[in-house]
Design a protein around this motif. Sequence first.
Motif, short mmCIF file in Angstrom:
data_model
loop_
_atom_site.label_atom_id
_atom_site.label_comp_id
_atom_site.label_asym_id
_atom_site.label_seq_id
_atom_site.Cartn_x
_atom_site.Cartn_y
_atom_site.Cartn_z
N ASP A 36 13.30 9.30 -9.26
CA ASP A 36 12.73 8.40 -8.24
C ASP A 36 11.42 8.91 -7.68
N ILE A 37 11.26 10.20 -7.72
CA ILE A 37 10.03 10.75 -7.11
C ILE A 37 8.78 10.27 -7.84
N PRO A 38 8.74 10.37 -9.16
CA PRO A 38 7.53 9.85 -9.84
C PRO A 38 7.34 8.36 -9.63
N ARG A 39 8.48 7.61 -9.61
CA ARG A 39 8.36 6.16 -9.42
C ARG A 39 7.77 5.83 -8.05
N LYS A 40 8.28 6.54 -7.02
CA LYS A 40 7.74 6.31 -5.68
C LYS A 40 6.27 6.72 -5.59
N LEU A 41 6.00 7.82 -6.26
CA LEU A 41 4.59 8.25 -6.26
C LEU A 41 3.70 7.20 -6.92
N LEU A 42 4.20 6.66 -8.02
CA LEU A 42 3.39 5.64 -8.71
C LEU A 42 3.25 4.37 -7.88
N GLU A 43 4.32 3.99 -7.17
CA GLU A 43 4.21 2.82 -6.31
C GLU A 43 3.22 3.05 -5.17
N ASP A 44 3.34 4.27 -4.58
CA ASP A 44 2.37 4.58 -3.51
C ASP A 44 0.93 4.60 -4.05
N ILE A 45 0.83 5.17 -5.25
CA ILE A 45 -0.52 5.20 -5.85
C ILE A 45 -1.01 3.79 -6.13
N HIS A 46 -0.11 2.91 -6.59
CA HIS A 46 -0.50 1.53 -6.86
C HIS A 46 -0.98 0.83 -5.59
N LYS A 47 -0.20 1.03 -4.51
CA LYS A 47 -0.61 0.43 -3.25
C LYS A 47 -1.96 0.98 -2.78
N SER A 48 -2.10 2.30 -2.91
CA SER A 48 -3.38 2.90 -2.49
C SER A 48 -4.54 2.39 -3.35
N ILE A 49 -4.24 2.28 -4.65
CA ILE A 49 -5.29 1.79 -5.56
C ILE A 49 -5.69 0.36 -5.20
N GLN A 50 -4.70 -0.47 -4.88
CA GLN A 50 -4.99 -1.86 -4.52
C GLN A 50 -5.83 -1.94 -3.26
N LYS A 51 -5.46 -1.12 -2.26
CA LYS A 51 -6.23 -1.11 -1.02
C LYS A 51 -7.66 -0.62 -1.27
N ILE A 52 -7.73 0.48 -2.04
CA ILE A 52 -9.07 1.03 -2.33
C ILE A 52 -9.90 0.03 -3.12
N HIS A 53 -9.24 -0.67 -4.06
CA HIS A 53 -9.95 -1.66 -4.86
C HIS A 53 -10.49 -2.79 -4.00
N ASP A 54 -9.62 -3.30 -3.11
CA ASP A 54 -10.07 -4.38 -2.22
C ASP A 54 -11.20 -3.92 -1.31
N LYS A 55 -11.04 -2.72 -0.78
CA LYS A 55 -12.06 -2.19 0.11
C LYS A 55 -13.38 -1.98 -0.63
N THR A 56 -13.27 -1.39 -1.82
CA THR A 56 -14.49 -1.14 -2.61
C THR A 56 -15.17 -2.44 -3.02
N LEU A 57 -14.35 -3.43 -3.40
CA LEU A 57 -14.91 -4.72 -3.81
C LEU A 57 -15.61 -5.41 -2.65
N SER A 58 -14.99 -5.37 -1.46
CA SER A 58 -15.63 -6.01 -0.29
C SER A 58 -16.92 -5.29 0.09
N GLU A 59 -16.88 -3.95 0.05
CA GLU A 59 -18.10 -3.21 0.35
C GLU A 59 -19.20 -3.49 -0.68
N TYR A 60 -18.76 -3.59 -1.94
CA TYR A 60 -19.73 -3.86 -3.00
C TYR A 60 -20.36 -5.24 -2.82
N ARG A 61 -19.53 -6.22 -2.47
CA ARG A 61 -20.06 -7.57 -2.23
C ARG A 61 -20.97 -7.60 -1.01
N ARG A 62 -20.55 -6.87 0.04
CA ARG A 62 -21.38 -6.84 1.24
C ARG A 62 -22.74 -6.17 0.96
#
Length: 366
Positions: A36-62
Motif C-alpha cells: 500500500d505504501i507505493p500505491r499511496k505514494l503514487l496517488e499522492d504524487i498523482h495529486k501533486s502532479i495534477q495540482k502542479i500541472h494546473d498551476k503551471t498551466l495557469s501561470e504559463y497562460r497568464r
Amino acid sequence: MTRIEEDYRKSGEIPPPPPEWVNALESVSKLKSGGDIPRKLLEDIHKSIQKIHDKTLSEYRRSYEERHKILKAAQPAWRSVDKLASEMEKKMLTLQGNAKQIDGHITKYEGMRTRDSKTEHALTTSAFVQFFISGLVMVIAMGGAFINYKLIALPMSEMVGASDYITDSLKTSDVAALVIILMEASMGLFLLESLRITQLFPRIASMDDRMRHRLMLASLIFLIILAGIESSLALMRDMLITDKASLMRDLASVAPVVEDGWFTRIPMAGQMIMGFVLPFALAFVAIPLESTVHSLRTVIGVLLVQSMRGLAFVIRFVGVMFKRIAKVLELVYDIPIVIPIMIENWVKALRGNVSDKGQIKSGSTS
C-alpha cells in the motif's frame, strides 16, 4: 527605442521550471517491495502532479497574456518607428539628390572662381537659352492676357462707365480691366510662391508650414473669386452683344431671328469657360517670370560687357583714325609749304654764288 527594447525583452518566453515530481518518481521507482505504501505514494504524487500541472498551466497562460499585452502596447510604437523609418528613407533619398545638385553647383562655382572659359560659356549659353524660352512663354502669356482683357473690357465699360476718362485717351474701364488681370496674376504668383514652386520672394518660402498653407488657401480663394467674377463678366459681355444685335435689328426693321435652342448658347458657354480658365492659366506665368528674372542678370551683364567692348573698339578705331589723319594733314601741310622753302633755298643759293664771285674779283685785283 529604449522603451521598445524593454518591452521586447519583457515579451520574451520564459521556459517553465522543471517539475518537482521527477525526483519523487525516481525515488519511488527504486523501492523493491510492493504494497500500500507505493500505491499511496503514487496517488499522492498523482495529486501533486495534477495540482502542479494546473498551476503551471495557469501561470504559463497568464505569462502569455502578459506578453501579448506588452506586444499589443508596443504595436503603436512599432508603427511609429516604421513610419519614421519610411520618412527617413524618403529624406535620405531627397538628401542624396540635393547632395548631387550641391556637387554640381560647387563644380560650377569652382569653375567660376578659376575663371574657366568652358564653365563661363556654358553658364552664359544656359542663361541665354533660358531667357529666350521664358521670353517666348511670356509672349504667349501676354497673348492670353490680351484675350482676357478683351473679354472683360466691354462689360467693365458698362459697370464703370464708358464716358469716364482718367486722361484724354485712357478710359477708367480699361484701367479697371487691367487691374483685375494684374490681381489675377498676383494671386497666381502668391499661390505658386506658397507652394514653393517659385522662389521670387524668399520670405514666403521661409515661412512655417502653417502660415504658408494659410497664404496658399487665401491666394487660391481670391483667385477662384476673381475667376468667377471674370466668368460673370464674360456672360455679361455676351448679353450686351446680344442686346446690341437686337437693337440693330429693331432699328433696321428686320424680322427677329428665331433662336435654335442650346446651339445658340455655345458661344456664351465658351466665353464663360474661357473667362474662368484664363485666370488659372495666367497664374502660371510666375514660372517663366522667375526664369526671366534670374537669367536677365546674366543676359544684361553679357550685353553690357559686349557693349563696352564694342565701345572700346570704336574709340580705339576713332583714335587710330585721328592719329592717321594727323599724319596725313602733316603731309598735306608739307606739300604747300615746301615750295616757298625751295624758293628760299634757291634764292639763298643765288645770293651765295654772287657774293662768292665778288670776293674772287676783289682778291684778283688786289
